[in-house]
Design a protein around this motif. Structure first.
Motif, PDB file in Angstrom:
ATOM      1  N   THR A  45      38.399 -13.931  31.535  1.00 14.62           N
ATOM      2  CA  THR A  45      37.038 -14.197  31.062  1.00 14.62           C
ATOM      3  C   THR A  45      36.938 -14.147  29.540  1.00 14.62           C
ATOM      4  O   THR A  45      36.114 -14.840  28.956  1.00 14.62           O
ATOM      5  N   ASN A  46      37.757 -13.338  28.889  1.00 14.31           N
ATOM      6  CA  ASN A  46      37.626 -13.164  27.442  1.00 14.31           C
ATOM      7  C   ASN A  46      38.519 -14.103  26.632  1.00 14.31           C
ATOM      8  O   ASN A  46      38.081 -14.683  25.648  1.00 14.31           O
ATOM      9  N   LEU A  65      27.909   1.254  26.510  1.00  9.60           N
ATOM     10  CA  LEU A  65      27.870  -0.198  26.642  1.00  9.60           C
ATOM     11  C   LEU A  65      27.491  -0.853  25.310  1.00  9.60           C
ATOM     12  O   LEU A  65      28.027  -1.895  24.940  1.00  9.60           O
ATOM     13  N   LEU A  68      30.419  -0.785  22.980  1.00 12.61           N
ATOM     14  CA  LEU A  68      31.362  -1.806  23.445  1.00 12.61           C
ATOM     15  C   LEU A  68      30.923  -3.189  22.972  1.00 12.61           C
ATOM     16  O   LEU A  68      31.701  -3.948  22.379  1.00 12.61           O
ATOM     17  N   VAL A  72      33.060  -5.374  20.024  1.00 16.74           N
ATOM     18  CA  VAL A  72      33.706  -6.622  20.435  1.00 16.74           C
ATOM     19  C   VAL A  72      33.029  -7.810  19.755  1.00 16.74           C
ATOM     20  O   VAL A  72      33.692  -8.746  19.314  1.00 16.74           O
ATOM     21  N   LEU A  73      31.702  -7.737  19.622  1.00 16.57           N
ATOM     22  CA  LEU A  73      30.975  -8.824  18.945  1.00 16.57           C
ATOM     23  C   LEU A  73      31.424  -8.950  17.483  1.00 16.57           C
ATOM     24  O   LEU A  73      31.666 -10.047  16.990  1.00 16.57           O
TER      25      LEU A  73
ATOM     26  N   VAL B   4      30.943   3.600  31.775  1.00 13.53           N
ATOM     27  CA  VAL B   4      29.982   2.557  32.147  1.00 13.53           C
ATOM     28  C   VAL B   4      30.525   1.790  33.358  1.00 13.53           C
ATOM     29  O   VAL B   4      31.727   1.775  33.587  1.00 13.53           O
ATOM     30  N   LEU B   6      32.162  -0.870  35.483  1.00 15.43           N
ATOM     31  CA  LEU B   6      33.167  -1.842  35.032  1.00 15.43           C
ATOM     32  C   LEU B   6      32.633  -3.270  35.039  1.00 15.43           C
ATOM     33  O   LEU B   6      32.925  -4.055  34.143  1.00 15.43           O
ATOM     34  N   ALA B   8      29.594  -4.307  34.528  1.00 14.77           N
ATOM     35  CA  ALA B   8      28.747  -4.493  33.352  1.00 14.77           C
ATOM     36  C   ALA B   8      29.603  -4.600  32.097  1.00 14.77           C
ATOM     37  O   ALA B   8      29.347  -5.436  31.219  1.00 14.77           O
ATOM     38  N   ALA B   9      30.640  -3.773  32.009  1.00 10.77           N
ATOM     39  CA  ALA B   9      31.517  -3.805  30.835  1.00 10.77           C
ATOM     40  C   ALA B   9      32.187  -5.174  30.709  1.00 10.77           C
ATOM     41  O   ALA B   9      32.241  -5.752  29.620  1.00 10.77           O
ATOM     42  N   ILE B  10      32.683  -5.694  31.820  1.00  8.94           N
ATOM     43  CA  ILE B  10      33.350  -7.004  31.787  1.00  8.94           C
ATOM     44  C   ILE B  10      32.355  -8.094  31.404  1.00  8.94           C
ATOM     45  O   ILE B  10      32.660  -8.970  30.580  1.00  8.94           O
ATOM     46  N   VAL B  12      29.608  -7.797  29.626  1.00 10.01           N
ATOM     47  CA  VAL B  12      29.255  -7.664  28.204  1.00 10.01           C
ATOM     48  C   VAL B  12      30.373  -8.205  27.324  1.00 10.01           C
ATOM     49  O   VAL B  12      30.139  -8.962  26.373  1.00 10.01           O
ATOM     50  N   MET B  13      31.616  -7.848  27.657  1.00 17.34           N
ATOM     51  CA  MET B  13      32.747  -8.331  26.854  1.00 17.34           C
ATOM     52  C   MET B  13      32.830  -9.848  26.909  1.00 17.34           C
ATOM     53  O   MET B  13      33.132 -10.507  25.907  1.00 17.34           O
ATOM     54  N   TRP B  14      32.549 -10.415  28.102  1.00 15.42           N
ATOM     55  CA  TRP B  14      32.566 -11.873  28.219  1.00 15.42           C
ATOM     56  C   TRP B  14      31.494 -12.490  27.325  1.00 15.42           C
ATOM     57  O   TRP B  14      31.762 -13.422  26.567  1.00 15.42           O
ATOM     58  N   VAL B  16      29.824 -11.354  24.651  1.00 20.29           N
ATOM     59  CA  VAL B  16      29.974 -11.260  23.190  1.00 20.29           C
ATOM     60  C   VAL B  16      31.242 -11.958  22.702  1.00 20.29           C
ATOM     61  O   VAL B  16      31.504 -12.011  21.506  1.00 20.29           O
TER      62      VAL B  16
END
Lengths: 235, 105
Positions: A45-46, A65, A68, A72-73, B4, B6, B8-10, B12-14, B16
């Motif tokens: 996904t990233n 959160l 995080l 990352v942003l 947190v 997982l 939600a963490a994934i 959010v990382m996606w 941003v």
């Protein structure tokens, strides 16, 4: 059809590099307590090396959160600049749907390779993305599942791969162009200086400040004419 | 371990990661005519990649000495225009050799 195939072929080198580097990410993610499946999903996904590494570090340190998201942003803000610069090379007539898909593939290396072309078509760019995405995802899985058998000395050596790739992309154009060399020297100096000063500048901000200062000075002192426009970062 | 959820963490990382690289492509379609802005964007990739590498590379291995050796090898080979993969692998080998030597001292 030709463009798509050329893209696919140009992606082979990046895919091999990504496969090797993402093994290191898979290793790090599992050591932080993530399962191989979660590590693989994050990679798919990233599709970003430094952002993922930072994200997993924060997860491992039980960060919030918000922390995080912000970290990352910050690390990924450079993609805004890259996407802007890529938008200037896109062939005319590429619709929103394709742009949404192409955006997923804006990474340091794919971007650098795409900029080796004067005009970037959608088939070329999408072809260029395919193998690196596969390599990055598969390498993460391989690292997470099989990586534990690597001796620590090899894991340490793997840590340098990503940065060595960046060096391989930056140094050849810096050798051929004085202005690029000046920008590179300035960006490196500012980044090192900000890290050395007792200011506790977050890595994401350091990156943004060093980049903007160096690129702004380069643009002011050595404006790029139309003639040398296609001087891309092709490795 | 993680504090947190997982999922939600994934997500959010996606978000941003995906949005910064996609929005400029979707929302911005004119050609930039301003020469300064064009020049700025021309220099950005070199500046970003350099700032990503320095000084972070020195913390990427177990010792800054081995990382430094990897950096020198990478710069020399890249200067001679060797391929991406050659440069990366040679730097890793250099790190491994220096660390083996350090361990043997």
């Amino acid at each position: 059809m030709g463009e798509w195939r050329t893209g696919l072929r140009d992606g082979v080198g990046i895919a091999l590099g990504y496969f090797t580097i993402s093994i290191a990410f898979g290793l790090a993610a599992v050591r932080s307590g993530l399962t191989p499946l979660v590590a693989t999903v994050i990679s798919f996904t990233n599709l970003s090396s430094s952002g993922q590494f930072a994200g997993v570090t924060i997860l491992a340190e039980a960060g919030s959160l918000a922390e995080l998201a912000l970290t990352v942003l910050l690390i990924n803000l450079r993609y805004v600049l890259m996407a802007f610069s890529l938008s200037q090379r896109l062939a005319p007539g590429i619709g929103t749907g394709r742009r949404l898909l192409m955006g997923y593939g804006v990474t340091d290396e794919i971007y650098a390779l795409a900029l080796g072309r004067r005009v970037v078509t959608a088939p070329y760019y999408l072809g260029l993305m395919v193998l690196p995405v596969l390599g990055w995802t598969a390498g993460t899985l391989a690292g997470a599942v099989l990586g534990q058998v690597l001796p620590p000395s090899l894991q340490s050596a793997m840590g340098v791969l990503l940065y060595a790739m960046f060096v391989a992309i930056v140094v050849p154009p810096a050798r051929s162009s004085g202005p690029v060399l000046a920008v590179v020297a300035l960006a490196g100096s500012v980044s090192v200086l900000l890290a050395a000063l007792p200011l506790a500048v977050a890595p994401g901000w350091r990156l943004i400040v060093a980049t903007c200062v160096a690129a702004a000075l380069g643009a002011t002192l050595f404006p790029v004419g139309d003639a040398d426009r296609p001087a891309g970062a092709r490795p | 371990m993680t504090a947190v959820p997982l999922g939600a963490a994934i997500a959010v990382m996606w978000a941003v990661t995906y949005l910064p690289r996609t929005l400029p492509l979707v929302l911005f379609r004119r050609e930039i005519t301003n020469r300064w802005v064009r020049s700025f964007l021309h220099y950005v990739p070199y500046a970003v990649l350099t700032a990503l590498t320095l000084p972070a590379i020195f913390a990427a291995t177990t010792s800054w000495v081995s990382a430094g050796a990897g950096l020198v090898v990478a710069v020399v080979l890249a200067w001679r225009r060797r391929s991406l993969l050659t440069v990366a692998l040679a730097a890793a080998v250099a790190v491994w050799l220096v660390e083996a030597a350090l361990a043997g001292l």
